[in-house]
Motif scaffolding. Structure first.
Motif, short mmCIF file in Angstrom:
data_model
loop_
_atom_site.label_atom_id
_atom_site.label_comp_id
_atom_site.label_asym_id
_atom_site.label_seq_id
_atom_site.Cartn_x
_atom_site.Cartn_y
_atom_site.Cartn_z
N TYR A 59 0.84 -1.19 0.00
CA TYR A 59 0.00 0.00 0.00
C TYR A 59 0.88 1.24 0.00
CZ TYR A 59 -4.05 -2.92 1.17
OH TYR A 59 -5.04 -3.86 1.16
N PRO A 60 0.45 2.32 -0.66
CA PRO A 60 1.26 3.55 -0.68
C PRO A 60 1.31 4.18 0.71
CG PRO A 60 -0.91 3.92 -1.67
CD PRO A 60 -0.79 2.45 -1.44
N PRO A 61 2.40 4.89 1.04
CA PRO A 61 2.57 5.45 2.38
C PRO A 61 1.77 6.73 2.63
CG PRO A 61 4.47 5.99 1.04
CD PRO A 61 3.61 5.08 0.21
N HIS A 62 1.22 7.33 1.57
CA HIS A 62 0.49 8.59 1.71
C HIS A 62 -0.83 8.52 0.95
CE1 HIS A 62 3.76 10.78 3.61
NE2 HIS A 62 4.58 10.31 2.70
N GLY A 63 -1.70 9.50 1.23
CA GLY A 63 -2.89 9.68 0.42
C GLY A 63 -2.52 10.49 -0.81
N ALA A 64 -3.56 10.89 -1.61
CA ALA A 64 -3.39 11.67 -2.84
C ALA A 64 -2.76 10.83 -3.96
CB ALA A 64 -2.58 12.94 -2.59
N ASN A 65 -2.56 11.46 -5.13
CA ASN A 65 -1.99 10.77 -6.31
C ASN A 65 -2.75 9.49 -6.63
OD1 ASN A 65 0.90 11.74 -4.67
ND2 ASN A 65 0.31 12.69 -6.59
N PHE A 66 -4.08 9.63 -6.74
CA PHE A 66 -4.93 8.44 -6.87
C PHE A 66 -4.71 7.69 -8.19
CE2 PHE A 66 -7.53 11.97 -8.50
CZ PHE A 66 -7.99 11.45 -9.71
N GLN A 67 -4.22 8.38 -9.24
CA GLN A 67 -4.00 7.68 -10.51
C GLN A 67 -3.01 6.52 -10.33
OE1 GLN A 67 -3.75 11.00 -10.06
NE2 GLN A 67 -4.89 12.09 -11.65
N SER A 68 -1.94 6.79 -9.57
CA SER A 68 -0.94 5.74 -9.35
C SER A 68 -1.51 4.61 -8.49
CB SER A 68 0.31 6.32 -8.69
OG SER A 68 0.01 6.89 -7.43
N LEU A 69 -2.49 4.94 -7.65
CA LEU A 69 -3.13 3.93 -6.81
C LEU A 69 -3.88 2.91 -7.67
CD1 LEU A 69 -3.59 3.38 -3.72
CD2 LEU A 69 -5.76 4.55 -3.99
N TYR A 70 -4.62 3.40 -8.65
CA TYR A 70 -5.35 2.49 -9.55
C TYR A 70 -4.37 1.64 -10.36
CZ TYR A 70 -9.93 4.51 -8.57
OH TYR A 70 -11.10 4.90 -7.95
N GLU A 71 -3.27 2.25 -10.79
CA GLU A 71 -2.25 1.51 -11.54
C GLU A 71 -1.62 0.43 -10.67
OE1 GLU A 71 0.53 4.37 -12.97
OE2 GLU A 71 -0.94 5.39 -14.26
N ARG A 72 -1.31 0.79 -9.42
CA ARG A 72 -0.66 -0.15 -8.51
C ARG A 72 -1.52 -1.39 -8.27
NH1 ARG A 72 2.76 0.96 -3.29
NH2 ARG A 72 3.11 2.91 -4.41
N PHE A 73 -2.82 -1.16 -8.07
CA PHE A 73 -3.72 -2.27 -7.77
C PHE A 73 -4.37 -2.86 -9.02
CE2 PHE A 73 -4.13 0.03 -3.53
CZ PHE A 73 -3.29 -0.85 -2.88
N LEU A 84 -12.90 1.99 -4.19
CA LEU A 84 -12.02 2.31 -5.30
C LEU A 84 -12.67 1.99 -6.64
CD1 LEU A 84 -8.36 1.14 -4.45
CD2 LEU A 84 -9.16 3.47 -4.89
N ARG A 85 -13.26 0.82 -6.73
CA ARG A 85 -13.90 0.42 -8.00
C ARG A 85 -15.08 1.31 -8.35
NH1 ARG A 85 -12.45 -4.72 -5.93
NH2 ARG A 85 -14.47 -4.94 -4.86
N ASN A 86 -15.62 1.98 -7.34
CA ASN A 86 -16.78 2.86 -7.56
C ASN A 86 -16.42 4.34 -7.53
OD1 ASN A 86 -19.53 1.23 -7.65
ND2 ASN A 86 -18.16 0.17 -6.24
N GLY A 87 -15.13 4.64 -7.67
CA GLY A 87 -14.71 6.03 -7.82
C GLY A 87 -14.53 6.81 -6.53
N ILE A 88 -14.44 6.12 -5.39
CA ILE A 88 -14.20 6.78 -4.10
C ILE A 88 -12.85 6.31 -3.57
CG2 ILE A 88 -14.90 6.89 -1.68
CD1 ILE A 88 -16.63 8.61 -3.40
N VAL A 89 -11.93 7.26 -3.38
CA VAL A 89 -10.59 6.93 -2.86
C VAL A 89 -10.51 7.35 -1.40
CG1 VAL A 89 -8.11 7.19 -3.18
CG2 VAL A 89 -9.64 7.34 -5.15
#
Length: 358
Positions: free
Chosen positions: A3-17, A315-320
């Motif tokens: 899991y990423p250490p911070h919030g924000a940068n949600f685009q990379s979150l979707y790529e990571r998972f 996440l799948r429903n657009g809420i980060v």
């Protein structure tokens, strides 16, 4: 799964998972002002552009003097930085091969910067997540062997507030044991400031206070923070920081933010109203919530074992949301949510209602 250490940068979150990113995403994982930055910044943007071609003042003037006046401290007790993160990094550099106490759950950057500098960490955990009660007896015992104690007030991720009298009690103990205390007040400007320990700077040379201007004023991309502490510490850190480390745009924009007190007051009122509705909604679903005084809070589902499934459903429903997998003491059983505009809050409520089948 990392899991990423911070919030924000949600685009990379979707790529990571490897989750397909919905067309519309609401990022509730970060905690910057939902209403953006003070209008004056946009109104004077073309004048601000003139600062791009000019070297900034090496001591971040006139912002440094203006801040000192506003905080009622001496200019030599104040140091500005390229975000609070820069100051955290250089402050941590003073504790190589020394013991430092961190009270969890708390901001992950403390651990990262201290470990990078070779400090030995003493990890303690609060007694109750919801109220964030410090383990005072344990802290005092470990202060006998530690060079510094890190406290986040209001706490990130819970938003809970540590009373000033509690911190002063620890400062007195620190004087007796030779232990410094760093109090990170990055979110204190979301309160009435009555529990800020900046007024104690002159009384306790072992106290350092860290502040951020990016959260309240919606200028996370600009990077601007400051530190208040004893003159010798400020001089020591200043001598190690790079020249012109605070850029000219940040200095000018910081000055504008300080001058717009109405923006701060209105932001607090707007966020408080939205947060009250959010807390009511969460409790309607029998969720636990932290006692937050900031623009974010943490909540726990009725069944904490469902936390990861709910996180990915959102996440799948657009809420980060902000996971708590890397927060010691929370261990992924809580989620942090930033207070955002009504549209985002309604979408979150819709997703949670759907999760519960309503």
């Amino acid at each position: 799964m990392q899991y990423p250490p911070h919030g924000a940068n949600f685009q990379s979150l979707y790529e990571r998972f490897q989750i397909p990113m919905p067309e519309m995403v609401y990022d509730l994982s970060e905690n910057v002002n939902a209403f953006g930055f003070p209008p004056m910044i946009k109104e004077q943007w073309f004048q601000l552009l003139n600062k791009i071609s000019v070297y900034p003042h090496p001591e971040a003037e006139p912002l440094r003097s203006l801040l000192a006046e506003k905080l009622n401290v001496q200019r030599e007790n104040l140091l500005l930085g390229n975000g609070a993160a820069e100051l955290l990094t250089f402050f941590a550099g003073r504790f190589t091969n020394q013991k430092v106490i961190i009270v969890h759950p708390t901001f992950s950057e403390y651990k990262m910067t201290l470990e990078a500098q070779g400090a030995e960490l003493i990890d303690l955990v609060v007694q109750e997540i919801e109220a964030y009660r410090l383990p005072i007896v344990q802290i005092k015992e470990h202060m006998k062997e530690a060079a510094c104690l890190y406290l986040c007030n209001p706490n990130n991720p819970t938003g809970s507030l540590i009373p000033k009298e509690t911190i002063e009690e620890l400062l007195i103990c620190g004087e007796e044991t030779g232990c410094e205390i760093l109090v990170d007040e990055a979110f204190m400007d979301w309160t009435d400031e009555s529990e800020s320990v900046i007024p104690l700077i002159g009384r306790y040379p072992n106290l350092t206070v860290l502040r951020s201007m990016t959260k309240m004023y919606g200028i996370a991309g600009i990077r601007l923070g400051y530190l208040v502490g004893r003159k010798e510490l400020v001089e020591e850190l200043e001598s190690r920081l790079p020249h012109w480390h605070v850029n000219a745009l940040a200095i000018e924009i910081g000055k504008m933010c300080l001058e717009d007190e109405n923006f701060r007051r209105e932001s607090i009122a707007k966020h408080a109203s939205i947060k009250r509705n959010l807390e009511h909604f969460l409790r309607k679903h029998q969720c636990k919530t932290t006692n937050s005084v900031t623009n974010f809070l943490c909540f726990q589902l009725t069944d904490p074992e469902e936390t990861r499934d709910f996180y990915f459903y959102c996440l799948r429903n657009g809420i980060v949301l902000r996971h708590t997998e890397n927060f010691i003491g929370m261990d992924g059983k809580w989620l942090r949510i930033g207070v955002k505009r009504e549209e985002a809050m309604k979408k979150f409520q819709q997703v949670m209602d759907e999760w519960y089948g309503k």
